[in-house]
Scaffold this active site. Structure first.
Site, PDB file in Angstrom:
ATOM      1  N   CYS A  41      -7.000  -4.034  -4.466  1.00 40.12           N
ATOM      2  CA  CYS A  41      -5.828  -3.879  -3.605  1.00 40.12           C
ATOM      3  C   CYS A  41      -4.668  -4.709  -4.127  1.00 40.12           C
ATOM      4  O   CYS A  41      -4.864  -5.852  -4.537  1.00 40.12           O
ATOM      5  CB  CYS A  41      -6.218  -4.377  -2.220  1.00 40.12           C
ATOM      6  SG  CYS A  41      -4.807  -4.666  -1.200  1.00 40.12           S
TER       7      CYS A  41
HETATM    8  N1  LIG Z   1      -7.267  -0.759   3.309  1.00 43.48           N
HETATM    9  C1  LIG Z   1      -6.146  -0.989   2.683  1.00 43.48           C
HETATM   10  O1  LIG Z   1      -5.635  -2.100   2.638  1.00 43.48           O
HETATM   11  C2  LIG Z   1      -5.429   0.116   1.983  1.00 43.48           C
HETATM   12  C3  LIG Z   1      -6.071   1.274   1.693  1.00 43.48           C
HETATM   13  N2  LIG Z   1      -5.430   2.258   0.986  1.00 43.48           N
HETATM   14  C4  LIG Z   1      -6.172   3.486   0.719  1.00 43.48           C
HETATM   15  O2  LIG Z   1      -5.393   4.319  -0.135  1.00 43.48           O
HETATM   16  C5  LIG Z   1      -5.540   5.682   0.222  1.00 43.48           C
HETATM   17  C6  LIG Z   1      -4.208   6.320   0.421  1.00 43.48           C
HETATM   18  O3  LIG Z   1      -3.639   5.823   1.641  1.00 43.48           O
HETATM   19  P1  LIG Z   1      -2.283   6.436   2.215  1.00 43.48           P
HETATM   20  O4  LIG Z   1      -1.209   6.238   1.215  1.00 43.48           O
HETATM   21  O5  LIG Z   1      -2.035   5.900   3.581  1.00 43.48           O
HETATM   22  O6  LIG Z   1      -2.676   7.962   2.366  1.00 43.48           O
HETATM   23  P2  LIG Z   1      -1.796   9.233   2.266  1.00 43.48           P
HETATM   24  O7  LIG Z   1      -1.152   9.297   0.949  1.00 43.48           O
HETATM   25  O8  LIG Z   1      -2.623  10.390   2.700  1.00 43.48           O
HETATM   26  O9  LIG Z   1      -0.682   8.954   3.356  1.00 43.48           O
HETATM   27  C7  LIG Z   1      -0.945   9.161   4.692  1.00 43.48           C
HETATM   28  C8  LIG Z   1       0.368   9.450   5.436  1.00 43.48           C
HETATM   29  O10 LIG Z   1       0.874   8.230   5.909  1.00 43.48           O
HETATM   30  C9  LIG Z   1       2.157   7.993   5.329  1.00 43.48           C
HETATM   31  N3  LIG Z   1       2.167   6.576   5.015  1.00 43.48           N
HETATM   32  C10 LIG Z   1       1.397   5.918   4.119  1.00 43.48           C
HETATM   33  N4  LIG Z   1       1.667   4.608   4.147  1.00 43.48           N
HETATM   34  C11 LIG Z   1       2.625   4.463   5.081  1.00 43.48           C
HETATM   35  C12 LIG Z   1       3.333   3.375   5.585  1.00 43.48           C
HETATM   36  N5  LIG Z   1       3.129   2.132   5.098  1.00 43.48           N
HETATM   37  N6  LIG Z   1       4.262   3.582   6.538  1.00 43.48           N
HETATM   38  C13 LIG Z   1       4.497   4.817   7.018  1.00 43.48           C
HETATM   39  N7  LIG Z   1       3.866   5.907   6.578  1.00 43.48           N
HETATM   40  C14 LIG Z   1       2.948   5.725   5.629  1.00 43.48           C
HETATM   41  C15 LIG Z   1       2.243   8.893   4.136  1.00 43.48           C
HETATM   42  O11 LIG Z   1       3.569   9.295   3.857  1.00 43.48           O
HETATM   43  P3  LIG Z   1       4.369   8.691   2.579  1.00 43.48           P
HETATM   44  O12 LIG Z   1       3.374   8.587   1.437  1.00 43.48           O
HETATM   45  O13 LIG Z   1       5.436   9.694   2.350  1.00 43.48           O
HETATM   46  O14 LIG Z   1       4.864   7.359   3.040  1.00 43.48           O
HETATM   47  C16 LIG Z   1       1.437  10.087   4.596  1.00 43.48           C
HETATM   48  O15 LIG Z   1       2.185  10.931   5.403  1.00 43.48           O
HETATM   49  C17 LIG Z   1      -6.461   5.697   1.458  1.00 43.48           C
HETATM   50  O16 LIG Z   1      -7.768   5.971   1.033  1.00 43.48           O
HETATM   51  C18 LIG Z   1      -6.369   4.293   1.995  1.00 43.48           C
HETATM   52  O17 LIG Z   1      -7.556   3.882   2.642  1.00 43.48           O
HETATM   53  C19 LIG Z   1      -4.147   2.101   0.567  1.00 43.48           C
HETATM   54  C20 LIG Z   1      -3.460   0.958   0.805  1.00 43.48           C
HETATM   55  C21 LIG Z   1      -4.024  -0.116   1.592  1.00 43.48           C
HETATM   56  N1  LIG Z   2      -4.653  -2.028  -0.668  1.00 39.97           N
HETATM   57  C1  LIG Z   2      -5.543  -1.159  -1.156  1.00 39.97           C
HETATM   58  N2  LIG Z   2      -6.774  -1.164  -0.632  1.00 39.97           N
HETATM   59  C2  LIG Z   2      -7.615  -0.268  -1.111  1.00 39.97           C
HETATM   60  C3  LIG Z   2      -7.282   0.639  -2.116  1.00 39.97           C
HETATM   61  N3  LIG Z   2      -8.329   1.420  -2.361  1.00 39.97           N
HETATM   62  C4  LIG Z   2      -9.299   1.002  -1.519  1.00 39.97           C
HETATM   63  N4  LIG Z   2      -8.865  -0.012  -0.773  1.00 39.97           N
HETATM   64  C5  LIG Z   2      -9.610  -0.767   0.233  1.00 39.97           C
HETATM   65  O1  LIG Z   2     -10.504  -1.683  -0.408  1.00 39.97           O
HETATM   66  C6  LIG Z   2     -11.785  -1.588   0.218  1.00 39.97           C
HETATM   67  C7  LIG Z   2     -12.902  -2.084  -0.701  1.00 39.97           C
HETATM   68  O2  LIG Z   2     -12.753  -3.464  -0.904  1.00 39.97           O
HETATM   69  P1  LIG Z   2     -13.735  -4.345  -1.817  1.00 39.97           P
HETATM   70  O3  LIG Z   2     -13.171  -5.724  -1.706  1.00 39.97           O
HETATM   71  O4  LIG Z   2     -15.098  -4.240  -1.201  1.00 39.97           O
HETATM   72  O5  LIG Z   2     -13.707  -3.824  -3.198  1.00 39.97           O
HETATM   73  C8  LIG Z   2     -11.868  -0.119   0.555  1.00 39.97           C
HETATM   74  O6  LIG Z   2     -12.873   0.182   1.489  1.00 39.97           O
HETATM   75  C9  LIG Z   2     -10.461   0.149   1.084  1.00 39.97           C
HETATM   76  O7  LIG Z   2     -10.288  -0.209   2.420  1.00 39.97           O
HETATM   77  C10 LIG Z   2      -5.980   0.587  -2.653  1.00 39.97           C
HETATM   78  O8  LIG Z   2      -5.604   1.326  -3.580  1.00 39.97           O
HETATM   79  N5  LIG Z   2      -5.149  -0.339  -2.144  1.00 39.97           N
END
Ligand SMILES: NC(=O)C1=CN([C@@H]2O[C@H](COP(=O)(O)OP(=O)(O)OC[C@H]3O[C@@H](n4cnc5c(N)ncnc54)[C@H](OP(=O)(O)O)[C@@H]3O)[C@@H](O)[C@H]2O)C=CC1
Ligand SMILES: Nc1nc2c(ncn2[C@@H]2O[C@H](COP(=O)(O)O)[C@@H](O)[C@H]2O)c(=O)[nH]1
Length: 329
Positions: free
Chosen positions: A178
């Site tokens: 991340c």
């Molecule tokens: N657990 C974590 O800390 C994180 C996990 N991830 C993982 O990355 C993958 C992609 O995630 P994600 O980009 O949300 O999925 P998507 O690309 O499917 O986006 C989901 C929707 O939410 C919008 N969106 C995404 N982020 C934001 C935001 N910060 N504010 C407002 N709207 C938002 C996107 O629009 P638009 O793209 O146009 O903004 C889209 O419409 C997932 O599997 C997720 O679990 C990603 C980052 C952090």
């Molecule tokens: N900020 C982001 N978080 C992400 C992304 N892809 C996955 N994830 C999150 O990480 C955990 C796994 O964590 P780990 O410490 O066990 O390796 C996963 O379940 C998601 O919630 C990303 O691209 N950006």
């Protein structure tokens, strides 16, 4: 908000032992119930493309472990559910929140292809889009258990639960691949365990702690702080069975592990919040699961109990950066 005194992470905590009540660690029961089903371990591999594929999902389901298939081969999901059900196995999939994902939810319902578990998987889960998606699933497929996330505050947990989520997933940015914390300044990275505790206190339904697990002992710590289940990426990456590409460097084998919001997943450099790393090849996934179970059985014995409930009550100390004490495993 949390007081600063109660902010800590996995490496800052040690659990305090109680008198042992079992004669062998093999007596300790690590099983957990989530929804209508009971699983061998309170652990689920992350729903990421370098962590799980159809084959691993099938193995996990057959062996009695919980799994969540990722959503990045969207067009395969209907066939995946049918295939799992054809073998008498639980189907557990992920969805997003965009219009095409709502169309997919309608399609599952229209075809009566209903997964037992649906995880709504977006970065910033405290959002109207997630609430609408929860409501849509619960209206069309009330029998599916809905996990919604990711979130990092009690307010978000309550709002998603009130919208109908059966469990919420906690963790914004603590993951190994991340970069949300450095790209946006936000998240639970560095205090994920305290965030789990904070959220679990507000929750009336199960919490899944997601991200930041670096050792098997962190699973017991998550359960202590209120997690029913723990989602893990990096510890499950780079196995023989893992989908990531194998790379040879200086005669040593590595496997790639990349973030779901990395450019490697997205195919473009837009709103990138994840990176790719190479991890040393680790052998068989089944061996890792076995060791996790043995270590958790040992944790239960130190807690002075026979099952996971013993872990939820143990005392603990907060000693900043204490557990490594200069050592490595
Ligand atoms: N657990 C974590 O800390 C994180 C996990 N991830 C993982 O990355 C993958 C992609 O995630 P994600 O980009 O949300 O999925 P998507 O690309 O499917 O986006 C989901 C929707 O939410 C919008 N969106 C995404 N982020 C934001 C935001 N910060 N504010 C407002 N709207 C938002 C996107 O629009 P638009 O793209 O146009 O903004 C889209 O419409 C997932 O599997 C997720 O679990 C990603 C980052 C952090
Ligand atoms: N900020 C982001 N978080 C992400 C992304 N892809 C996955 N994830 C999150 O990480 C955990 C796994 O964590 P780990 O410490 O066990 O390796 C996963 O379940 C998601 O919630 C990303 O691209 N950006």
């Amino acid at each position: 908000m949390n007081s600063l005194n109660s902010v800590f992470d996995y490496e800052d905590i040690q659990l305090i032992p109680n008198k042992c009540v079992i004669n062998s660690r093999s007596e300790a029961d690590t099983s957990v119930t989530l929804g209508k089903f009971t699983f061998k371990l309170p652990v689920v591999p992350a729903n990421m493309q370098t962590i799980i594929d159809d084959k691993i999902a099938e193995m996990l389901a057959k062996e009695g472990y919980f799994y969540i298939m990722h959503r990045f081969e969207a067009e395969n999901r209907l066939a995946f559910i049918k295939k799992m059900h054809g073998q008498g196995l639980i189907a557990s999939i992920s969805v997003g929140v965009k219009a095409e994902e709502h169309a997919f939810i309608r399609e599952m319902s229209a075809q009566a292809v209903i997964p037992e578990y649906i995880t709504i998987d977006i970065a910033h889960g405290h959002a109207e889009s997630v609430i609408k998606t929860i409501r849509l699933i619960k209206r069309l497929m009330p029998q599916s258990f809905v996990i919604a996330g990711n979130v990092g505050t009690p307010e978000a947990v309550r709002e998603l639960e009130n919208a109908g989520a059966d469990a919420t997933k906690v963790g914004i940015g603590p993951g190994k691949v991340c970069i949300t914390k450095v790209k946006t300044g936000f998240g639970t990275g560095g205090w994920q365990l305290a965030a789990v505790r904070w959220c679990a206190k507000a929750a009336s339904k199960p919490i899944i702690a997601d991200g930041g697990i670096r050792t098997n002992g962190d699973i017991a710590k998550s359960v202590r702080m209120g997690a029913t289940m723990v989602m893990i990426g990096s510890l499950f990456a780079a196995h023989e069975e893992s989908p990531g590409k194998t790379v040879e460097k200086d005669g040593q084998l590595f496997k790639e592990y990349f973030g779901s919001a990395s450019e490697y997943q997205k195919g473009e450099h837009k709103n990138v919040e994840g990176k790719k790393i190479l991890l040393p090849h680790k052998g068989s996934l089944k061996d890792t699961l076995k060791e996790m179970q043995e270590d958790l059985q040992s944790s239960i014995s130190y807690a002075g109990g026979r099952d996971l409930s013993a872990l939820t009550k143990v005392d603990y100390v907060v000693v900043k950066n204490s557990i490594w004490n200069g050592d490595t495993i």
